[in-house]
Design an enzyme around this catalytic site. Structure first.
Site, PDB file in Angstrom:
ATOM      1  N   HIS A 102      68.652  46.036  45.647  1.00  0.00           N
ATOM      2  CA  HIS A 102      68.174  46.476  46.959  1.00  0.00           C
ATOM      3  C   HIS A 102      66.663  46.368  47.059  1.00  0.00           C
ATOM      4  O   HIS A 102      65.953  46.442  46.063  1.00  0.00           O
ATOM      5  CB  HIS A 102      68.636  47.892  47.290  1.00  0.00           C
ATOM      6  CG  HIS A 102      68.238  48.941  46.301  1.00  0.00           C
ATOM      7  ND1 HIS A 102      68.810  49.064  45.059  1.00  0.00           N
ATOM      8  CD2 HIS A 102      67.327  49.940  46.391  1.00  0.00           C
ATOM      9  CE1 HIS A 102      68.269  50.088  44.421  1.00  0.00           C
ATOM     10  NE2 HIS A 102      67.352  50.636  45.202  1.00  0.00           N
ATOM     11  N   HIS A 104      63.415  47.967  49.259  1.00  0.00           N
ATOM     12  CA  HIS A 104      62.937  49.052  50.121  1.00  0.00           C
ATOM     13  C   HIS A 104      61.877  48.496  51.068  1.00  0.00           C
ATOM     14  O   HIS A 104      60.952  47.807  50.621  1.00  0.00           O
ATOM     15  CB  HIS A 104      62.260  50.164  49.304  1.00  0.00           C
ATOM     16  CG  HIS A 104      63.145  50.854  48.333  1.00  0.00           C
ATOM     17  ND1 HIS A 104      63.750  52.064  48.607  1.00  0.00           N
ATOM     18  CD2 HIS A 104      63.523  50.533  47.070  1.00  0.00           C
ATOM     19  CE1 HIS A 104      64.450  52.460  47.557  1.00  0.00           C
ATOM     20  NE2 HIS A 104      64.325  51.538  46.606  1.00  0.00           N
TER      21      HIS A 104
END
Length: 139
Positions: A102, A104
């Site tokens: 992932h 951010h």
């Protein structure tokens, strides 16, 4: 699709856990972080489960960063941020907590430092949904 039944992000992709989704296509999903570092803190993830940068194929990585660029602009405009941080951690030693790749996207404001991840509180779903609607207006 490659999934991990114990992964919270895979559950968000499968829509068995609520989230405030900003963007979705066949490869990528983006949603607001439930423990935001700042207004509009967004996570961009592949729909396939890959643990980290060492696991993810290059073409999926390229798609994630194309979406990240688009969302970063929308988040900056929606929050009136002075800047944007793009954060990506790989491995426990680097601070990775959820082992589903992932990125951010974090809005930044002059004179304000970010709290540590351990100091964060869970945001109210209503607040997240309102912020998601505001960001979507800028997409």
């Amino acid at each position: 699709m490659n999934t991990d039944e114990n992964c919270i992000f895979c559950k968000i992709i499968q829509k068995t856990v609520p989230s405030s989704i900003l963007y979705e296509d066949n490869t990528v999903l983006a949603f607001l972080d439930i423990k935001p570092l700042s207004k509009g803190h967004t996570l961009v993830i592949p729909k396939n489960h890959y643990a980290d940068i060492f696991d993810i194929p290059k073409n999926d990585l390229q798609e994630i960063y194309a979406v990240t660029k688009t969302l970063a602009t929308a988040i900056k405009n929606a929050t009136n941020a002075d800047g944007i941080s793009i954060i990506q951690q790989n491995g426990k030693a680097a601070g990775q907590v959820i082992f589903h790749y992932h990125v951010h996207i974090v809005s930044r404001f002059n004179g304000l430092s970010l709290p540590s991840f351990t100091e964060l509180n869970i945001a109210e779903r209503k607040e997240l949904d309102e912020m998601a609607a505001k960001i979507k207006q800028h997409l």
